[in-house]
Structures are given as structure tokens and as C-alpha cells.
Design an enzyme around this catalytic site. Structure first.
Site, PDB file in Angstrom:
ATOM      1  N   GLU A 273      62.886  42.423  40.320  1.00 20.91           N
ATOM      2  CA  GLU A 273      62.808  41.616  41.535  1.00 20.91           C
ATOM      3  C   GLU A 273      63.619  42.220  42.682  1.00 20.91           C
ATOM      4  O   GLU A 273      63.172  42.238  43.817  1.00 20.91           O
ATOM      5  CB  GLU A 273      63.303  40.198  41.243  1.00 20.91           C
ATOM      6  N   ASP A 277      62.202  43.495  46.271  1.00 22.29           N
ATOM      7  CA  ASP A 277      62.724  43.022  47.548  1.00 22.29           C
ATOM      8  C   ASP A 277      63.021  44.177  48.506  1.00 22.29           C
ATOM      9  O   ASP A 277      62.574  44.185  49.658  1.00 22.29           O
ATOM     10  CB  ASP A 277      64.013  42.219  47.324  1.00 22.29           C
ATOM     11  N   SER A 496      57.689  36.432  45.968  1.00 19.72           N
ATOM     12  CA  SER A 496      58.881  37.252  46.149  1.00 19.72           C
ATOM     13  C   SER A 496      58.534  38.623  46.727  1.00 19.72           C
ATOM     14  O   SER A 496      59.430  39.349  47.146  1.00 19.72           O
ATOM     15  CB  SER A 496      59.616  37.423  44.817  1.00 19.72           C
ATOM     16  N   ASP A 565      47.237  25.186  56.074  1.00 17.90           N
ATOM     17  CA  ASP A 565      47.078  24.428  54.838  1.00 17.90           C
ATOM     18  C   ASP A 565      48.303  24.649  53.965  1.00 17.90           C
ATOM     19  O   ASP A 565      49.075  25.599  54.191  1.00 17.90           O
ATOM     20  CB  ASP A 565      45.790  24.814  54.096  1.00 17.90           C
TER      21      ASP A 565
END
Length: 590
Positions: A273, A277, A496, A565
Site C-alpha cells: 500500500e 501511494d 487507495s 452519484d
């Protein structure tokens, strides 16, 4: 003896009557938590006492004024000192808490205006908080051990409680979580896909590289100013500089990217992760000034860190979340105030909308409330980002970047996007309506258009509060994203990925503003919704009446073919047109 007993009982009741009880979030023991044991009495802990703040109505009005393109005070930001003077309790109250902490055995205590930070042995803290027990608890998902009051209950002397709103983190036993980084399976057969659930179009398995994003979102801009951007991490997970260098080379990123770390982390083994990023935000916000924040605690602590900085990054991307309901209104409300302070200073914050569709982390069954949105994505004071995916057969290239010519890699160059909703992987873009946060005025027109369009199927009215804050605000690609981690290529996805992509877009907008001697974007939402209404082509609508974010559950939200939406918000960016819109409307920026 009886008289002594009566006296002792009297003093015990008197002492209890002069304390105020606090109840935060108790630990729900399951396989995701592990009790390590009682915290050693002599172990010193750093703890923050959040103080009651003043003039919060003035702060919110000021925040909205400096963020509203139609207001005379638009982008007339305040300094940190002005904000702290407005909201901080009287100095005498701050000193009271500091003195109490030192007299109670803390080795240090310092006021930062709206909170007091102490360093105390466990034995002293347990006494200060009403003879509680502090336990070391391991969050199995993060492999992170922290001190906790597992009952969530403590008390403070009445005189101190008059000043202290709550004790941060110690009695809040909720999971902060890094969003999924959904790993795309290699070559799922059409037969397996068809037995999963009929769907509109199959996700493309071609890989998304920076050039894909440049083509999808019309990005042709390199930062030439001090435009700065950061990603925030809430663990000691890290990334490798060598991976970033290899990614830039293999994906032919036009400029190399370096990052400054704020806080300590473990770069090896690199976390998927964290790697995602940094590679997303730096490859979109090209040549920006980049920061990598690691923070103990949770989003309130991060906001406080930014506020304490003399020069915080202009754009800050958060790919983490926690359940809005279980986290609790008081904590979220306090953190909202910190987002307002940052926006009033001209700082932007973005947060991922979640990877579990409309239903949230409890999935389709076993959910007390059915729809369980996550925070900070539901905050009306940050920009919430959803995710899309390429579908069908995008145009591809084997020459756009070195990695595209390698065996096993097919690079997508352009194509059609729909809401990310890949049920085989248990991943769908998060979105819906907040449980606590009322709808902000800047999104009234857009959200009402969605709610009033009877052609759009909606979940049962009892499942959501349509008068509350709708999210996400915007979206970007979050499926089959190629990253380089630990010396090899892999594909991942999730909101993410989409959130740091939009963080890079914000940094590009700031570059245009700064190069024209304007203030940075700050809290962007009023501007984004205004631009959506007035700037033709600045957003690309995502999805139609056949697409949704139900994630295979009975209910989800259906896409709006004609506007906002709770699936992909206003849509994906056309960055070229956005920058042109900013350039042609510079007169609105002071």
C-alpha cells in the site's frame, strides 16, 4: 472499625463524585485483536489530552468563506497563529492541565494550544485516569501493538474535565485500516467470471501505468513551483527508494521523483500500500515537492501534526479508513474541526471512499446497520475519492514504456471506465451517505439531482440518510494498477490508488495557481462542484443505469448517467480542461 469504614466509604464516594466518567469505544475481542498483557508500570507513554475548543462556529463560517468561490473572502486564508488564538482555551486552563499532569508524576507536559501532550509512566496514567488498567493490545491486521484501556472507560477530576474533551487514542479501540490494495488475480477464466454474477462489462486485465492515466485524464503538465504533496501512513510500514526509481524508469515517468520522510518507518520489506501511494502521487504530480508522513495514532493525530508544522504540504492524501459508526461521533467531530483549521490555512486533504462498496466493511451479512460507511471519507471537510476500472478491450501498447515490452505485461493506453466493482475480488468502490455528517450546502444541487431522478434505482430509504453528506466527491482509476515493489512488478488496485492520483491532480492545480502568484487550492470541494456545474468537460461522467457499487450484495447505489452519484461522485478529471478552467478564471482567486 465501623466508624473508620464509614469514613473511608464517604471519602470514596466524595472522590468519585468529583470525577467525570468518559466512555469511548470498548474493545470487541475477536480474531483481529490479541491481548499481549498488562503494560509495564514504569513504561512511559506519550498521550494527548484534547482540550475543549472555543469559537467553533466562527471557525466553520471562516472555513466555508475562504473555500467558497462566490464569497468575497475566497482564498483569504488565515495563519496558524490566528486560528489557534481563535479556538484555544484560555492559557490558565492549559496551564491547569499541564500542572496536574506534572504533579501526577508525568516526566513532561506541554500545551500546544488545543491539546496537551504528556509523557507519563503507566502507573501515573492509570491513577490519573481513575485507577484504570492499561493493556498492551496487538492489532493483528497491522501487526501493531499499542497501549489501550480495553473497556474504553476512564474518568478525570471534575476540574480537569471542564478543560479536557477526551484522551486521544488510549480508550478508542477501533481498527484503523489501510484500504485493500486489492490484488488483481492473474487471468481469471471467462467461465469463472460468468458463474460469479452477470455484470455489465468485464474488467480489463491490461495494466495501468502512468501513461494510461495521462491519456485517460488528459494530463500533460509538470510542476515548476513549490507545489507540495504528501501521503499519510498510520503504521511503520514503508517503501523503498530503489523501487520508486525502478518504477519511474520502467514506466518511463518523465521526471524522477524524490520523497522526504516525516516520521520513522521500516522500508524493508516494502509494504504494497505504501509503495502504491508514493508511486501514484509522484507520477501524477510530476516534479512536486513530496512528503511521506508516518503517524502514531489516527487521523486526529495526523491533522494535529500538519497543524503544528510551519509549512505543511499543500495536498495530503489518506488511503486509510475506520468504520464511521464504531469510531463514534465525538472523535469524528473533533477531527472535522482539525480539517476545518487546515482548510482555513489553505491545505487540502483527500481520503479514499473505501473498497467494500455501499455496504462497508461488514460485507453483505452480519451487519447491524447494513450500510456502514467509513471515516474520514464521510467528512464534509475533505475530498472523498472513489475508484473506477477499465472495461472491455482498451487500446494497448508494447512500446510506451520499457515494462510494456516485457513478457507478461500488456499496458493499457486508453479506454472506457466504469465504477470499480469486481465481485470476484471482493472489491467495489465505496460510496453512500454519512451516518452523522449533515449534507454541506456545496453539494446540495448535485445530490438533489441524483435523489430526485426517479429513473435511478436506489436502496430502501431505511438503509441510508439522504439528507446527510454524500460521498465520494470524485473518482479515478483503481484497478490493475502496475507497481514495482521489492524488486518485481505486481498489479494492485483500490480507492487507495485513486486517492493519491487525485492528490497529484490537486498538486498540478496548485502549480498553476502558484505560478500566477495565487494562493493554493485549499479545501477544494466548493470549487470542484462549482466547476462541475460551470466548466464544460472538466469531468467525465462514469457509469450508467447498469452500473453500481453493490459488490455482490443485495443493495448498492446505481450510477447516475447525468451527474453526481454515491458511486463515483462527479466523475474522473479532464486535467487539461481543469487547468484551462483555472487559468481562464484567475480573477476569482485573490
Amino acid at each position: 472499625m465501623s466508624r473508620i469504614f464509614v469514613l473511608l466509604a464517604f471519602f470514596a464516594v466524595f472522590a468519585l463524585a468529583n470525577r467525570v466518567r468518559y466512555q469511548e469505544v470498548a474493545l470487541e475481542l475477536d480474531e483481529t485483536w490479541e491481548i499481549v498483557g498488562r503494560a509495564p508500570a514504569d513504561q512511559e507513554l506519550k498521550v494527548r489530552f484534547a482540550l475543549h475548543q472555543h469559537n467553533l462556529d466562527v471557525l466553520e463560517r471562516t472555513f466555508m468563506s475562504v473555500s467558497d468561490p462566490t464569497h468575497p473572502d475566497f482564498h483569504k486564508y488565515w495563519t496558524k497563529e490566528q486560528i489557534m488564538e481563535l479556538v484555544s482555551p484560555p492559557l490558565a486552563d492549559q496551564k491547569l492541565v499541564v500542572a496536574w499532569a506534572l504533579e501526577s508524576g508525568c516526566s513532561s507536559a506541554e500545551s500546544f494550544g488545543d491539546f496537551v501532550e504528556v509523557l507519563c509512566p503507566v502507573s501515573s496514567l492509570e491513577s490519573m485516569l481513575g485507577d484504570v488498567e492499561i493493556t498492551m493490545v496487538n492489532d493483528v491486521r497491522l501487526n501493531q501493538t499499542t497501549p489501550k484501556i480495553i473497556t474504553g472507560e476512564y474518568s478525570l477530576p471534575r476540574a480537569i474535565s471542564r478543560v479536557v474533551e477526551f484522551v486521544q487514542n488510549l480508550a478508542m479501540n477501533v481498527h484503523k485500516r489501510k484500504l485493500n490494495s486489492f490484488r488483481v488475480p492473474s487471468r481469471v477464466s471467462d467461465t469463472i467470471r460468468e458463474t460469479a454474477r452477470p455484470r455489465y462489462q468485464q474488467p480489463s486485465e491490461d495494466q495501468v501505468i502512468p501513461a494510461t492515466l495521462y491519456n485517460l485524464y488528459n494530463i500533460d503538465h509538470t510542476i515548476s513551483t513549490a507545489s507540495s504533496q504528501s501521503v499519510a501512513e498510520f503504521s511503520n510500514f514503508g517503501y523503498l527508494d530503489s523501487d520508486l526509481e525502478a518504477y519511474d524508469t520502467g514506466c518511463a515517468v518523465p521526471t524522477p521523483n524524490k520523497i522526504s520522510a516525516v516520521g520513522s518507518f521500516s522500508p524493508s520489506p516494502p509494504n504494497v500500500e505504501c509503495t502504491l501511494d508514493v508511486q501514484m502521487i509522484t507520477s501524477v504530480g510530476l516534479n512536486g515537492t513530496n512528503f511521506y508522513y508516518t503517524v502514531d495514532g489516527w487521523v486526529l493525530d495526523f491533522a494535529q501534526e500538519l497543524l503544528q508544522s510551519n509549512n505543511p504540504p499543500m495536498v495530503n492524501s489518506i488511503s486509510w479508513s475506520s468504520d464511521e459508526r464504531t469510531e463514534g461521533y465525538s472523535y469524528n467531530s473533533r477531527t472535522d474541526t482539525e480539517w476545518q483549521k487546515l482548510g482555513t490555512m489553505g491545505v487540502s486533504v483527500l481520503a479514499a471512499s473505501g473498497d467494500d462498496g455501499a455496504v462497508g466493511t461488514s460485507r453483505c451479512s452480519g451487519n447491524h446497520w447494513y450500510f456502514n460507511p467509513g471515516y474520514p471519507a464521510t467528512s464534509p471537510y475533505i475530498t472523498s475519492v472513489g475508484a473506477t476500472m477499465l472495461v472491455g478491450k482498451p487500446t494497448t501498447s508494447s512500446t510506451e514504456a520499457p515494462v510494456c515490452s516485457e513478457v507478461g505485461h500488456t499496458c493499457a493506453m486508453d479506454g472506457t471506465e466504469e465504477p470499480a466493482d469486481e465481485n470476484l475480488g471482493g472489491y467495489a468502490t465505496g460510496g453512500g451517505f454519512s451516518v452523522y455528517e449533515t449534507r454541506p450546502s456545496y453539494q446540495n444541487t448535485a445530490v438533489n439531482q441524483y435523489l430526485n431522478d426517479n429513473s435511478i434505482p436506489k436502496p430502501p430509504a431505511s438503509y441510508f440518510n439522504s439528507s446527510n453528506r454524500g460521498f465520494p466527491d470524485v473518482a479515478a482509476n483503481g484497478y490493475n494498477i502496475l507497481i514495482y515493489r521489492g524488486g518485481r512488478w505486481e498489479t494492485v488496485g483500490g480507492t487507495s490508488a485513486a486517492t493519491p492520483i487525485w492528490g497529484g491532480v490537486f498538486a498540478l492545480i496548485n502549480d498553476v495557481l502558484l505560478s500566477n502568484q495565487k494562493q493554493p487550492l485549499g479545501f477544494a470541494n466548493p470549487f470542484l462542484y462549482s466547476m462541475f456545474a460551470n466548466g464544460a468537460g472538466t469531468f467525465t461522467n462514469i457509469g450508467d443505469l447498469t452500473t453500481n457499487n453493490d459488490d455482490g450484495c443485495q443493495y448498492g447505489y446505481t450510477s447516475n448517467p447525468n451527474g453526481w452519484d454515491p458511486v463515483c461522485g462527479l466523475g474522473t478529471p479532464n486535467v487539461g480542461k481543469i487547468l484551462a478552467y483555472v487559468q481562464s478564471n484567475l480573477s476569482m482567486f485573490p
